[in-house]
Motif scaffolding. Structure first.
Motif, PDB file in Angstrom:
ATOM      1  N   TRP A 258       1.151   2.762 -12.502  1.00 20.96           N
ATOM      2  CA  TRP A 258       0.406   1.622 -11.940  1.00 20.96           C
ATOM      3  C   TRP A 258      -0.221   0.785 -13.071  1.00 20.96           C
ATOM      4  N   ALA A 298      -4.923   5.568 -10.275  1.00 24.19           N
ATOM      5  CA  ALA A 298      -3.599   5.044 -10.665  1.00 24.19           C
ATOM      6  C   ALA A 298      -2.496   5.951 -10.124  1.00 24.19           C
ATOM      7  N   LEU A 301      -2.310   5.698  -6.226  1.00 22.55           N
ATOM      8  CA  LEU A 301      -1.685   4.443  -5.756  1.00 22.55           C
ATOM      9  C   LEU A 301      -0.177   4.462  -5.992  1.00 22.55           C
ATOM     10  N   ALA A 302       0.239   4.978  -7.169  1.00 26.50           N
ATOM     11  CA  ALA A 302       1.677   5.052  -7.468  1.00 26.50           C
ATOM     12  C   ALA A 302       2.396   5.928  -6.451  1.00 26.50           C
ATOM     13  N   GLU A 306       4.057   3.171  -4.059  1.00 22.43           N
ATOM     14  CA  GLU A 306       5.390   3.036  -4.656  1.00 22.43           C
ATOM     15  C   GLU A 306       6.355   4.100  -4.153  1.00 22.43           C
ATOM     16  N   LEU A 351      -7.281  -1.748 -12.340  1.00 19.24           N
ATOM     17  CA  LEU A 351      -5.887  -1.528 -11.937  1.00 19.24           C
ATOM     18  C   LEU A 351      -5.240  -2.816 -11.450  1.00 19.24           C
ATOM     19  N   ASN A 352      -6.042  -3.690 -10.842  1.00 18.77           N
ATOM     20  CA  ASN A 352      -5.509  -4.944 -10.309  1.00 18.77           C
ATOM     21  C   ASN A 352      -5.252  -5.966 -11.406  1.00 18.77           C
ATOM     22  N   ASP A 355      -1.580  -6.391 -13.407  1.00 19.15           N
ATOM     23  CA  ASP A 355      -0.408  -7.136 -12.934  1.00 19.15           C
ATOM     24  C   ASP A 355      -0.549  -8.602 -13.350  1.00 19.15           C
ATOM     25  N   THR A 366      -2.328  -7.937  -3.305  1.00 24.62           N
ATOM     26  CA  THR A 366      -2.271  -6.526  -3.733  1.00 24.62           C
ATOM     27  C   THR A 366      -3.596  -5.835  -3.441  1.00 24.62           C
ATOM     28  N   ILE A 370      -4.068  -2.555  -1.185  1.00 25.91           N
ATOM     29  CA  ILE A 370      -4.692  -1.326  -1.702  1.00 25.91           C
ATOM     30  C   ILE A 370      -5.860  -0.916  -0.815  1.00 25.91           C
TER      31      ILE A 370
END
Length: 473
Positions: A258, A298, A301-302, A306, A351-352, A355, A366, A370
């Motif tokens: 992530w 991280a 979330l991955a 994902e 984390l945001n 990107d 996003t 999340i």
């Protein structure tokens, strides 16, 4: 009390422990934890137990449970008078073989004039003084979780000690770190007859030698000297043999999680645990700024967004304020927990921001996605729940008692991974110490189990200011 008759028949080795109320409110089963020794409960201890039984707090629950245990012991004993002592083995067959004595008469002892008579603590000290006079040849010890009570007792010349039974370790420096550094001559001593093979893109080594006995399953081993450092995890272990699996390198950008990469050795170990589907329970210890929450979020979330391994992320923490409490909070459960979840928001911002290509609209979308997958829950409503295919994060876990920790971890249903984060140097819960914290307890009890892992993060990665403050302040 006719415990004098009892003590003549007993060997002189057994002690008489006088329990303070806070011991029973900390651990109701403490009644059965003194092995062959006797327990004495002053009337003031029962009074204070009665005063603290109302409410839904952990202390109130423990007070009620202690009262229930006492009721079982007293009501189930008909062979003789209570003054002669109730055998603790009548309820607990194995652990306790001593007797329980209750104060059955008024005790008027002359305490030093400087101690006010009306105070509950001083009345308990008066009972200790009386018992010392009645049993001059027997060791009478006050057991209390209250430091000031123990200081007072010692100042008056009485024996006093803390309740140690639920302490996992006396010295937290001995706590399992999850890491072992291999000596420089490791391969010379353990490389004889070594096997190596590849499986699912990972390299494995079967080594033989004396150090294998000291290893634990899912412990990390490393050797950093030479051209290429060696990082591995112990997959199997016997007295003379161990199978080591070489780790995936999450410090490389191509393996980012992530958008996050490991900045040091322990962070790389932590990501290997967090992303391992065979590991159901993980404990991450470390001081502020070592990256516990960021790495866990991280990885969660991955795996949730994902790889679709988990259906949602559940985050909870103990709501113990550092300063004064700010009173009642408005709103739903999530909104009430929001002030406690500043750490979650800070880490989601980091984390945001990773990107860069998404642009402002993409990042906003996003963030909403999340937020829809992360649920913030209060510990108060956890009892009786079952989480299926969830990624459960327990933040600030050092403030939990071993009993609360058991309640939370047993919520895990099929496909759920539980991660406990904390720093045992920052405990805010009263009567909880580094040695008796629920986090220390689970680290010690779960070490070596094939589906759990632990790592103590050493290096702070927040900022040079935070690192220096943690070191010098």
């Amino acid at each position: 009390m006719s415990a004098a008759k009892k003590s003549k028949g007993k060997t002189q080795q057994t002690k008489l422990f006088v329990l303070d109320t806070n011991v029973l409110m900390h651990d109701p089963t403490s009644l059965f934890r003194f092995e062959e020794h006797d327990i004495y409960l002053p009337m003031m201890t029962l009074e204070e137990l009665d005063n603290n039984k109302k409410g839904m707090s952990e202390v109130a629950r423990n007070a009620r449970q202690a009262s229930r245990f006492l009721d079982e012991l007293v009501s189930g004993w008909h062979d003789a008078g209570i003054e002669d002592g109730i055998p603790l083995s009548s309820r607990d067959e194995h652990a306790a073989t001593g007797h329980l004595f209750l104060q059955t008469q008024a005790i008027n002892t002359e305490l030093p004039l400087r101690l006010p008579v009306g105070k509950a603590d001083n009345q308990i000290l008066g009972v200790v003084m009386y018992l010392q006079q009645v049993f001059p040849k027997r060791e009478v010890i006050l057991v209390s979780k209250d430091i000031n009570m123990r200081i007072k007792a010692r100042a008056l010349g009485f024996a006093a000690e803390d309740y140690f039974n639920d302490k996992v370790l006396e010295d937290t420096d001995l706590l399992y770190t999850g890491v072992m550094e291999l000596p420089a001559d490791f391969w010379d001593k353990h490389g004889k007859g070594m096997e190596s093979w590849q499986e699912n893109g990972r390299a494995y080594y079967r080594v033989n030698g004396p150090l294998c006995n000291a290893m634990l399953v899912n412990q990390f081993v490393y050797q950093e000297g030479g051209d290429k450092p060696f990082f591995a995890i112990v997959k199997q272990q016997t007295a003379k043999q161990a199978v080591l699996e070489v780790l995936k390198d999450y410090s490389h950008q191509k393996n980012n999680v992530w958008g996050i990469t490991a900045r040091n050795r322990e962070q790389n170990f932590a990501l290997n645990l967090l992303l391992n589907p065979d590991i159901d329970f993980i404990t991450l210890l470390g001081q502020a700024g070592t990256g516990k929450t960021l790495l866990t979020l991280a990885a969660s979330l991955a795996q949730t967004l994902e790889h679709k391994v988990f259906s949602e992320i559940i985050m909870t923490r103990v709501t113990v304020p550092v300063g004064e409490d700010i009173g009642f909070l408005p709103g739903t459960e999530e909104e009430k927990m929001a002030p406690w979840m500043g750490a979650l928001e800070d880490n989601l911002d980091v984390l945001n921001q990773n990107d860069q290509e998404a642009g402002e609209w993409g990042r906003a979308a996003t963030r909403d996605l999340i937020r829809s997958r992360i649920k913030v829950k209060s510990l108060n409503f956890m009892r009786g729940r079952t989480f299926i295919n969830k990624f459960l994060i327990i933040d600030e876990a050092q403030n939990l008692t071993p009993k609360q920790m058991k309640t939370l971890i047993t919520r895990a249903g099929p496909g759920t991974k539980v991660v406990c984060l904390g720093n045992i140097a920052q405990i805010d819960t009263p009567y909880l110490t580094e040695g008796s914290s629920g986090l220390t307890y689970v680290v010690d009890r779960f070490k070596g189990w094939g589906h759990s892992g632990h790592i103590t993060l050493q290096r702070g990665e927040r900022s040079r200011l935070a690192d220096y403050a943690a070191e010098v302040l």
